[in-house]
Design a protein around this motif. Structure first.
Motif, PDB file in Angstrom:
ATOM      1  N   THR A   1       0.862  -1.182   0.000  1.00  0.00           N
ATOM      2  CA  THR A   1       0.000   0.000   0.000  1.00  0.00           C
ATOM      3  C   THR A   1       0.896   1.228   0.000  1.00  0.00           C
ATOM      4  N   GLY A   2       0.618   2.145  -0.936  1.00  0.00           N
ATOM      5  CA  GLY A   2       1.463   3.325  -1.064  1.00  0.00           C
ATOM      6  C   GLY A   2       2.569   3.054  -2.072  1.00  0.00           C
ATOM      7  N   PRO A   3       3.666   3.781  -1.963  1.00  0.00           N
ATOM      8  CA  PRO A   3       4.004   4.716  -0.905  1.00  0.00           C
ATOM      9  C   PRO A   3       3.322   6.075  -1.085  1.00  0.00           C
ATOM     10  N   ALA A   4       3.483   6.930  -0.096  1.00  0.00           N
ATOM     11  CA  ALA A   4       2.946   8.274  -0.168  1.00  0.00           C
ATOM     12  C   ALA A   4       3.560   9.015  -1.350  1.00  0.00           C
ATOM     13  N   ASP A   5       2.799   9.929  -1.897  1.00  0.00           N
ATOM     14  CA  ASP A   5       3.267  10.676  -3.081  1.00  0.00           C
ATOM     15  C   ASP A   5       4.596  11.380  -2.808  1.00  0.00           C
ATOM     16  N   SER A   6       4.788  11.827  -1.586  1.00  0.00           N
ATOM     17  CA  SER A   6       5.996  12.591  -1.249  1.00  0.00           C
ATOM     18  C   SER A   6       7.259  11.743  -1.323  1.00  0.00           C
ATOM     19  N   VAL A   7       7.128  10.427  -1.297  1.00  0.00           N
ATOM     20  CA  VAL A   7       8.318   9.569  -1.320  1.00  0.00           C
ATOM     21  C   VAL A   7       8.299   8.592  -2.486  1.00  0.00           C
ATOM     22  N   LYS A   8       7.295   8.677  -3.310  1.00  0.00           N
ATOM     23  CA  LYS A   8       7.168   7.739  -4.432  1.00  0.00           C
ATOM     24  C   LYS A   8       8.378   7.829  -5.349  1.00  0.00           C
ATOM     25  N   GLY A   9       8.895   6.660  -5.715  1.00  0.00           N
ATOM     26  CA  GLY A   9      10.069   6.602  -6.568  1.00  0.00           C
ATOM     27  C   GLY A   9      11.377   6.691  -5.807  1.00  0.00           C
ATOM     28  N   ARG A  10      11.291   6.961  -4.510  1.00  0.00           N
ATOM     29  CA  ARG A  10      12.509   7.085  -3.709  1.00  0.00           C
ATOM     30  C   ARG A  10      12.558   6.077  -2.557  1.00  0.00           C
ATOM     31  N   PHE A  11      11.425   5.790  -1.971  1.00  0.00           N
ATOM     32  CA  PHE A  11      11.362   4.869  -0.832  1.00  0.00           C
ATOM     33  C   PHE A  11      10.674   3.574  -1.268  1.00  0.00           C
ATOM     34  N   SER A  12      11.123   2.473  -0.691  1.00  0.00           N
ATOM     35  CA  SER A  12      10.468   1.198  -0.978  1.00  0.00           C
ATOM     36  C   SER A  12      10.431   0.328   0.264  1.00  0.00           C
ATOM     37  N   ILE A  13       9.339  -0.402   0.417  1.00  0.00           N
ATOM     38  CA  ILE A  13       9.139  -1.262   1.585  1.00  0.00           C
ATOM     39  C   ILE A  13       9.296  -2.716   1.171  1.00  0.00           C
ATOM     40  N   SER A  14       9.802  -3.495   2.092  1.00  0.00           N
ATOM     41  CA  SER A  14       9.911  -4.940   1.870  1.00  0.00           C
ATOM     42  C   SER A  14       9.907  -5.628   3.221  1.00  0.00           C
ATOM     43  N   ARG A  15       9.825  -6.962   3.208  1.00  0.00           N
ATOM     44  CA  ARG A  15       9.933  -7.653   4.480  1.00  0.00           C
ATOM     45  C   ARG A  15      10.454  -9.058   4.299  1.00  0.00           C
ATOM     46  N   ASP A  16      10.970  -9.558   5.393  1.00  0.00           N
ATOM     47  CA  ASP A  16      11.448 -10.930   5.488  1.00  0.00           C
ATOM     48  C   ASP A  16      10.594 -11.616   6.549  1.00  0.00           C
TER      49      ASP A  16
END
Length: 125
Positions: free
Chosen positions: A58-73
């Motif tokens: 879900t997301g990311p927020a527009d302010s961080v789109k293209g720069r931040f990414s989420i993942s998990r193990d």
């Protein structure tokens, strides 16, 4: 007792990168949503990104789109947030959140009932 422990914050120059980690204990969140929020001084806490069941993001927020990414193990019960191309306006305390009841990530903080203590990210210009 559920605990979320964030790490990886720090001071970085604009354009730099950081990787935040959030390790959960006390409960497995492999089938539930985990997310990241941030709060800058004098501002409300804002959603950054979330990841849910089957790693649906879900997301990311527009302010961080293209720069931040989420993942998990899921084997480590840990969620990550990769922060690239950091800007001074990204300076904030970053909070990890987990939901004990929802498999779907949400922009709303009310979707999460567990929170970490936060990790500070400071971006210098």
């Amino acid at each position: 007792q559920v605990q979320l422990v964030e790490s990886g914050g720090g001071l970085v120059q604009a354009g730099g990168s950081l990787r935040l980690s959030c390790a959960a204990s006390g409960q497995s969140f492999s089938d539930h949503a985990m997310g990241w929020f941030r709060q800058a001084p004098g501002r409300e806490r804002e959603f950054v990104s979330a990841i849910g069941w089957k790693d649906r993001i879900t997301g990311p927020a527009d302010s961080v789109k293209g720069r931040f990414s989420i993942s998990r193990d899921t084997s480590k019960n840990t969620v990550y947030l990769q922060l690239n191309s950091l800007k001074p306006e990204d300076t904030a305390t970053y909070y990890c959140a987990a939901s004990g009841f929802s498999p779907i990530g949400s922009y709303s903080a009310s979707n999460y009932n567990y929170w970490g203590q936060g990790t500070q990210v400071t971006v210098s210009s």
